[in-house]
Design an enzyme around this catalytic site. Sequence first.
Site, PDB file in Angstrom:
ATOM      1  N   CYS A   8      -0.056   9.762  -2.897  1.00 32.11           N
ATOM      2  CA  CYS A   8      -0.768  10.007  -1.643  1.00 32.11           C
ATOM      3  C   CYS A   8      -1.615  11.267  -1.717  1.00 32.11           C
ATOM      4  O   CYS A   8      -2.163  11.710  -0.721  1.00 32.11           O
ATOM      5  CB  CYS A   8       0.232  10.140  -0.494  1.00 32.11           C
ATOM      6  SG  CYS A   8       0.768   8.575   0.198  1.00 32.11           S
ATOM      7  N   LYS A  21       0.824  -1.206   0.000  1.00 30.99           N
ATOM      8  CA  LYS A  21       0.000   0.000   0.000  1.00 30.99           C
ATOM      9  C   LYS A  21       0.863   1.263   0.000  1.00 30.99           C
ATOM     10  O   LYS A  21       0.369   2.351  -0.303  1.00 30.99           O
ATOM     11  CB  LYS A  21      -0.961   0.009   1.188  1.00 30.99           C
ATOM     12  CG  LYS A  21      -0.339   0.184   2.538  1.00 30.99           C
ATOM     13  CD  LYS A  21      -1.394   0.147   3.634  1.00 30.99           C
ATOM     14  CE  LYS A  21      -0.796   0.314   5.019  1.00 30.99           C
ATOM     15  NZ  LYS A  21      -0.144   1.608   5.233  1.00 30.99           N
ATOM     16  N   ASP A  22       2.149   1.143   0.331  1.00 30.91           N
ATOM     17  CA  ASP A  22       3.063   2.287   0.325  1.00 30.91           C
ATOM     18  C   ASP A  22       3.805   2.451  -0.992  1.00 30.91           C
ATOM     19  O   ASP A  22       4.548   3.405  -1.165  1.00 30.91           O
ATOM     20  CB  ASP A  22       4.108   2.140   1.445  1.00 30.91           C
ATOM     21  CG  ASP A  22       3.506   2.212   2.828  1.00 30.91           C
ATOM     22  OD1 ASP A  22       2.473   2.888   2.990  1.00 30.91           O
ATOM     23  OD2 ASP A  22       4.070   1.601   3.758  1.00 30.91           O
ATOM     24  N   ARG A  47      -7.272   9.003   2.283  1.00 31.99           N
ATOM     25  CA  ARG A  47      -8.419   8.145   1.955  1.00 31.99           C
ATOM     26  C   ARG A  47      -9.351   7.984   3.159  1.00 31.99           C
ATOM     27  O   ARG A  47     -10.571   8.179   3.052  1.00 31.99           O
ATOM     28  CB  ARG A  47      -7.921   6.754   1.521  1.00 31.99           C
ATOM     29  CG  ARG A  47      -9.043   5.706   1.427  1.00 31.99           C
ATOM     30  CD  ARG A  47      -8.483   4.317   1.235  1.00 31.99           C
ATOM     31  NE  ARG A  47      -7.646   3.865   2.327  1.00 31.99           N
ATOM     32  CZ  ARG A  47      -8.091   3.259   3.434  1.00 31.99           C
ATOM     33  NH1 ARG A  47      -9.384   3.043   3.608  1.00 31.99           N
ATOM     34  NH2 ARG A  47      -7.253   2.850   4.363  1.00 31.99           N
ATOM     35  N   ARG A  48      -8.801   7.609   4.308  1.00 34.48           N
ATOM     36  CA  ARG A  48      -9.643   7.403   5.485  1.00 34.48           C
ATOM     37  C   ARG A  48     -10.334   8.697   5.905  1.00 34.48           C
ATOM     38  O   ARG A  48     -11.498   8.691   6.305  1.00 34.48           O
ATOM     39  CB  ARG A  48      -8.805   6.847   6.636  1.00 34.48           C
ATOM     40  CG  ARG A  48      -8.374   5.396   6.454  1.00 34.48           C
ATOM     41  CD  ARG A  48      -7.395   4.976   7.504  1.00 34.48           C
ATOM     42  NE  ARG A  48      -7.010   3.562   7.394  1.00 34.48           N
ATOM     43  CZ  ARG A  48      -5.836   3.089   7.758  1.00 34.48           C
ATOM     44  NH1 ARG A  48      -4.905   3.904   8.249  1.00 34.48           N
ATOM     45  NH2 ARG A  48      -5.565   1.808   7.646  1.00 34.48           N
ATOM     46  N   ARG A  99       0.620   5.814  18.215  1.00 34.59           N
ATOM     47  CA  ARG A  99      -0.792   6.170  18.060  1.00 34.59           C
ATOM     48  C   ARG A  99      -1.593   5.796  19.308  1.00 34.59           C
ATOM     49  O   ARG A  99      -2.501   6.531  19.708  1.00 34.59           O
ATOM     50  CB  ARG A  99      -1.367   5.483  16.812  1.00 34.59           C
ATOM     51  CG  ARG A  99      -0.684   5.959  15.538  1.00 34.59           C
ATOM     52  CD  ARG A  99      -1.408   5.492  14.312  1.00 34.59           C
ATOM     53  NE  ARG A  99      -0.531   5.571  13.140  1.00 34.59           N
ATOM     54  CZ  ARG A  99      -0.949   5.546  11.890  1.00 34.59           C
ATOM     55  NH1 ARG A  99      -2.240   5.454  11.634  1.00 34.59           N
ATOM     56  NH2 ARG A  99      -0.106   5.599  10.885  1.00 34.59           N
ATOM     57  N   ARG A 114      -0.026  10.614  12.914  1.00 34.16           N
ATOM     58  CA  ARG A 114       0.990   9.740  12.344  1.00 34.16           C
ATOM     59  C   ARG A 114       1.751   9.010  13.443  1.00 34.16           C
ATOM     60  O   ARG A 114       1.636   9.314  14.618  1.00 34.16           O
ATOM     61  CB  ARG A 114       1.960  10.540  11.475  1.00 34.16           C
ATOM     62  CG  ARG A 114       1.341  11.058  10.185  1.00 34.16           C
ATOM     63  CD  ARG A 114       2.411  11.507   9.225  1.00 34.16           C
ATOM     64  NE  ARG A 114       3.300  10.414   8.882  1.00 34.16           N
ATOM     65  CZ  ARG A 114       4.535  10.571   8.407  1.00 34.16           C
ATOM     66  NH1 ARG A 114       5.023  11.786   8.239  1.00 34.16           N
ATOM     67  NH2 ARG A 114       5.286   9.536   8.099  1.00 34.16           N
TER      68      ARG A 114
END
Length: 315
Positions: free
Chosen positions: A250, A91-92, A139-140, A163, A157
């Site tokens: 991104c 995904k990166d 996206r989120r 987190r 981040r």
Amino acid sequence: MKNALPSPAAPLKIGTRGSPLAVAQAEETRDRIAAAFDLPQEAFRIVPISTAGDRIQNKALREVGGKGLFTREIEQALLEGSIDIAVHSMKDMPVEQPEGLILDCYLPREDPRDAFVSRRFEAIAQVPRGATMGTSSLRRRAQLLLRRPDLNVVEFRGNVQTRLRKLDERVADATFLAMAGLNRLGMAEIARSAIAPEDMLPAIAQGAIGIERRQTDSATAALLEPIHHQPTGQRLAAERAFLARLDGSCETPIAGLADLDGTSLRLRGEILRPDGSEAHADDQSAPIEDGAALGREMAEKLLSRVADDFFDWRQ
């Protein structure tokens, strides 16, 4: 195989980011190659490499360079020969690769869903109006604001531990992580719930590990061949073709997920404005071998629905 196998005297050097999850993914890669060729762990050396994306924690990725921030230093080390393979969270990965490198080996995909993580609530539906949600994902953010414009979304981040600490400090009431990462770290219990793709379509290639090598390195290609998971490759061919036609950075909220059922591939895709004010989605199926073509066609179909200025905010 005809080529000399890695050995403790001449180990295969595996490049990776230095986060606990990235190292765990490199270890999984090592263990799969070792099992395929009956090699000891000492025949491999994991080489953590610091990337700009890891070093810059106080800004959104889209402000400082996008997805390449997690790959450039690793790919440079691969090109220079200081590592033999690079292990990436797919995904990166940008859809374009540096000349001389190839990405054609994927491990079996983990759970692609997003995880809802909170110290206070069990699911998004329980989060009250005006609550603060933390995410670094464009996206989120867009998907959340599309469904819950009443929420306050802040930049969030850091690795899993960072987190969780921010949640404890009440920087946000909840955040999101990838179920795949939590599973690979043995931390699945951190997720209050896994979010169904129907409610939040995941990032392109979420949950998949890709292994990059030098295109001319036939010995390494032979090492990777037995660990390649073809169904994952087939799913990613469709998803990444969809991403490539749309944008692939991104800087655009893009979601997509391909699933296999017998000889058929189902692809779901979504594009959004960052503020959640507009979204377009599609859901189609095709023979597995036509997955990449389906991805491109779906992207074209979604682009035909939007106004000419849909992506103008990127400029």
